[in-house]
Design an enzyme around this catalytic site. Structure first.
Site, PDB file in Angstrom:
ATOM      1  CD  GLU A 101      55.810  31.513  35.810  1.00  0.00           C
ATOM      2  OE1 GLU A 101      56.943  31.721  35.349  1.00  0.00           O
ATOM      3  OE2 GLU A 101      55.527  30.553  36.541  1.00  0.00           O
ATOM      4  CB  SER A 102      52.988  36.435  30.917  1.00  0.00           C
ATOM      5  OG  SER A 102      51.965  35.810  31.664  1.00  0.00           O
TER       6      SER A 102
ATOM      7  CB  CYS B  42      50.394  34.978  34.986  1.00  0.00           C
ATOM      8  SG  CYS B  42      51.337  33.675  34.200  1.00  0.00           S
TER       9      CYS B  42
ATOM     10  CB  SER C 145      52.610  31.650  26.526  1.00  0.00           C
ATOM     11  OG  SER C 145      52.263  31.746  27.882  1.00  0.00           O
TER      12      SER C 145
ATOM     13  CG  HIS D 132      49.892  34.838  28.381  1.00  0.00           C
ATOM     14  ND1 HIS D 132      51.093  34.232  28.083  1.00  0.00           N
ATOM     15  CD2 HIS D 132      50.045  36.134  28.063  1.00  0.00           C
ATOM     16  CE1 HIS D 132      51.936  35.134  27.615  1.00  0.00           C
ATOM     17  NE2 HIS D 132      51.315  36.306  27.598  1.00  0.00           N
TER      18      HIS D 132
END
Ligand SMILES: NC(=O)C1=CN([C@@H]2O[C@H](COP(=O)(O)OP(=O)(O)OC[C@H]3O[C@@H](n4cnc5c(N)ncnc54)[C@H](O)[C@@H]3O)[C@@H](O)[C@H]2O)[C@@H](O)CC1
Ligand SMILES: Nc1ncnc2c1ncn2[C@@H]1O[C@H](COP(=O)(O)OP(=O)(O)OP(=O)(O)O)[C@@H](O)[C@H]1O
Length: 694
Positions: free
Chosen positions: A94-95, A109, A293, A306
């Protein structure tokens, strides 16, 4: 991706009917020092070597397994890591996470719980790197698309602020943008001179480093002096409603090859993302069945991208700290927009303000892109002070060729049977600051008293209270407006009273003043009038309202601005917006000034005695600075004309608030509890000299 399904159908097939993903990221930056060289145990450059030093120091010493464990608390994991001499860049499920010796940037995120992991981060820094104190903290995020899906402490902004406030001292929380549209939340704590203490209850300083400390001077002794470049600029472009053609590029199509890093490289080429910074070391990743990403490294700077390509919640973010000068910000914005083809986008430029940086130029250089219309452009100063130098430019020099009245003619409408002190304080303060002429327009019984206070004032007994049959409303208004050709700035309200006829007259006078485009300062009973008739002043940017705490609340009520869900200090921006660009000066323990776009804070030390009439002094001071602003634009003296007329109300208010507080501080120092408002007026000359005279 199935060939004959739409993207929506693919999403439903893969994720289920109710699937949405929160693309907008939480962004945390923690600095443990202003530069890598200020971190203990750093390896310093070899004098004979031009190459950058191998900076595997500070936070970079922490092993990957420790970070993996730490990221479990955030609820994400590491996909890949790249590095160069300056940093390690982690690509996350997530990022992204960027680790420099002296700072960490973590961006996550979805429903990740970034702040939950913060105490552990401080513990890691302390335990493994001897970094027991932080130097700067910055947390920000855009308003969530699906806030109900977040968990503690990310459920709402107040919870997040509380969480951060418990960890760090001196934090400041801000909301920027439209409350009923896109807006941003920022929390920051910084101290250029001192390190911030943090209160992580889980932190314990290991005994072997109990006495270890790293003040800058101690480190500096170990190496040649370095110039620390405190300039830091981050540009963020957040995009939504991406075009279907763009979205389809970020889905994994098994016919084209693998997902993961291999897929990422394919996407870089297909979209042109690899051309953004051709010299960058790029690490990109294509998720299955969709999503992308990338981290890119260019020297000591990074960028990251992203993409959430599900049509129902499509979102792409681009962020970089690669230095861009004001002129070329547009180039990077255009390139990014061309790649993602969003329906809507917003650009945030966050810049630490050092030296003579021209923020106005930066904001103005962000132009409209063809095919888009601009909804908002906000310059938000976080705890910043407008350049004193700028205010100094507005102050007329004392030249032998000037004639009477050119340095300011101020007219105060106020003064009634009950209150004679207020209009006196206001008008006399204007004279003490340096206005040439001050008129008071008041009720006849007040006129006698005011004339006795000061022969320097010109007192016109034109106003009438109800029941006084001598003059009609129209006659009163005409008499007062007869003074307008001789007036630079009109103050309405001090000691006016709440008498119906007095208020009606004030209403007519304000309306006529607007027709003549006169700058206005409205206070006290004038604000009572505005609270009942906000339309009189709405959308008139040459007006300044100066409410005390009670009046501020009444104005908010009148404009239907509620405290619930808002930070107390954000109310002023909302009120400025609601009044359509009128400048509001919210007086109190600290003063806040806003025109709905910018917010200035004045928290200079004042006196501790709250005697009545200090607000009246402030009106006279603001009016004089406003009059000087008009003289500046009339080119009364030679100057470079660099200050725009639209800046004047904010600058005048700021200048007056700082001056008022200094007057109150110095008078209180002399007289203590016995201090009177008239003692403060006597401090105007010396205080002005101290703060603003060259
Ligand atoms: N020497 C004088 O002639 C003075 C006359 N004044 C005039 O008096 C009239 C009424 O002004 P007021 O300020 O009383 O009216 P407000 O409507 O501002 O105040 C109403 C009530 O709120 C209270 N209040 C004011 N500031 C407060 C604060 N910071 N925190 C908590 N409570 C607060 C006041 O004590 C008062 O009871 C105006 O015309 C004003 O110009 C004042 O300017 C003070 C000096
Ligand atoms: N708690 C405080 N600490 C420091 N300064 C303050 C405080 N409260 C008010 N002031 C300062 O005093 C000045 C007058 O503010 P105040 O809130 O008393 O206005 P007011 O009620 O309109 O005044 P007046 O008595 O003239 O009507 C402002 O410059 C403000 O910054």
């Amino acid at each position: 991706m199935s060939d004959n399904l739409t993207l929506d159908e693919v999403d439903i097939e893969v994720f289920g009917q109710n699937y949405v993903f929160e693309g907008p990221e939480k962004l945390l930056e923690i600095w443990f020092g202003p530069s890598p060289d200020t971190i203990p145990n750093s390896l310093f450059p070899n004098d004979n070597d031009d190459k950058p030093p191998p900076l595997k120091t500070g936070l970079r010493l922490v092993e990957r397994v420790i970070w993996n464990k730490f990221l479990e608390l955030v609820k994400c994991e590491v996909l890949n890591v790249i590095n160069n001499d300056y940093m390690d860049a982690y690509l996350l499920s997530e990022s992204s996470m960027f680790i420099y010796p002296h700072k960490i940037i973590l961006k996550t995120c979805g429903t990740t719980t970034l702040l939950v992991a913060l105490p552990r981060l401080l513990e890691i820094a302390s335990e493994y790197c001897h970094l027991h104190k932080v130097w700067r903290v910055f947390y920000s995020r855009k308003s969530f698309m699906f806030p109900e899906r977040q968990s503690h402490p990310h459920k709402n902004w107040n919870e997040e602020v509380k969480f951060l406030d418990q960890l760090f001292e001196n934090g400041a929380a801000y909301t920027v943008g439209k409350i009923n549209g896109d807006h941003w939340f920022l929390w920051l704590a910084s101290s250029p001179d001192e390190f911030l203490s943090h209160n992580s209850s889980r932190l314990k300083e290991p005994s072997h480093i109990d006495t270890f400390s790293y003040p800058l001077d101690e480190i500096d002794q170990k190496k040649p002096p370095i110039i620390i470049d405190l300039e830091d600029q981050t540009i963020e472009i957040l995009m939504t409603e991406l075009s279907t053609t763009t979205l389809s590029k970020f889905y994994h199509n098994p016919l084209e090859g693998e997902s993961g890093t291999e897929g990422g490289v394919r996407i870089d080429q297909k979209t042109g993302l690899c051309n953004l910074y051709p010299e960058a070391q790029l690490d990109s990743y294509l998720f299955k069945p969709c999503g992308y990403s990338a981290n890119g490294l260019v020297g000591d700077s990074y960028f990251n991208v992203h993409v959430t390509p599900e049509p129902i919640c499509s979102y792409a973010s681009f962020e970089t700290n690669i230095p861009v000068n004001s002129g070329s910000i547009m180039d990077i914005i255009r390139q990014v927009i061309a790649i993602f083809e969003p329906g809507k986008f917003s650009v945030t430029v966050f810049k630490t303000q050092e030296g003579d940086f021209d923020k106005k130029f930066l904001v103005e250089s962000i132009d409209v892109i063809d095919g888009f219309s601009r909804k908002d452009r906000i310059l938000y100063e976080l705890d910043a002070k407008p350049a004193i130098e700028k205010i100094r430019q507005l102050i007329p020099p004392l030249l032998p060729e000037f004639h009477k009245g050119q340095a300011g003619r101020i007219c105060v409408v106020g003064g009634s049977e009950e209150y004679t002190g207020a209009p006196y304080f206001s008008s006399f303060s204007a004279l003490k600051l340096g206005a040439d002429i001050a008129f008071v327009v008041c009720e006849p019984t007040a006129a006698l008293a005011i004339k006795n206070y000061a022969p320097d004032l010109m007192v016109h007994p034109y106003m009438r209270q109800s029941g006084d049959t001598g003059k009609s409303l129209e006659e009163v208004i005409n008499n007062v407006t007869g003074l307008f050709p001789r007036t630079h700035v009109l103050i309405v309200g001090p000691g006016l009273s709440r008498d119906k006829m007095m208020l009606e007259s004030a209403k007519g006078i304000i309306t006529k003043a607007k027709e003549k485009n006169l700058p206005l300062v409205i206070d006290a009973d004038g604000l009572f009038l505005i609270q009942n008739h906000p339309e009189i002043i709405k959308d008139y940017p040459k007006a300044i309202l100066t409410p005390n705490i009670v009046e501020f609340k009444r104005l908010c009520d009148a404009m239907n601005i509620k405290l619930e869900g808002n930070n107390k200090d954000d109310m002023i921006g909302l009120l400025g917006q609601a009044f359509g660009g009128v400048t509001i000066v919210q007086k109190g323990q600290y003063d806040l000034i806003s025109n709905g776009k910018e917010v200035f804070k004045v928290d200079d030390k004042g006196g501790l005695k709250r005697c009545g009439g200090q607000g009246d002094i402030l009106t006279g001071l603001i009016a004089t600075f406003l009059a000087w602003g008009s003289a500046y634009h009339d080119k009364l003296w030679q100057h470079d004309n660099s200050i725009s007329p639209t800046e004047i109300p904010m600058l005048a208010s700021y200048a007056a608030c700082t001056l008022m507080r200094e007057c109150s501080r110095s008078a209180f120092e002399k007289f203590g509890r016995a201090v009177q408002t008239s003692d403060m007026i006597n401090e105007i000359g010396p205080s002005f000299q101290k703060l603003y005279e060259r």
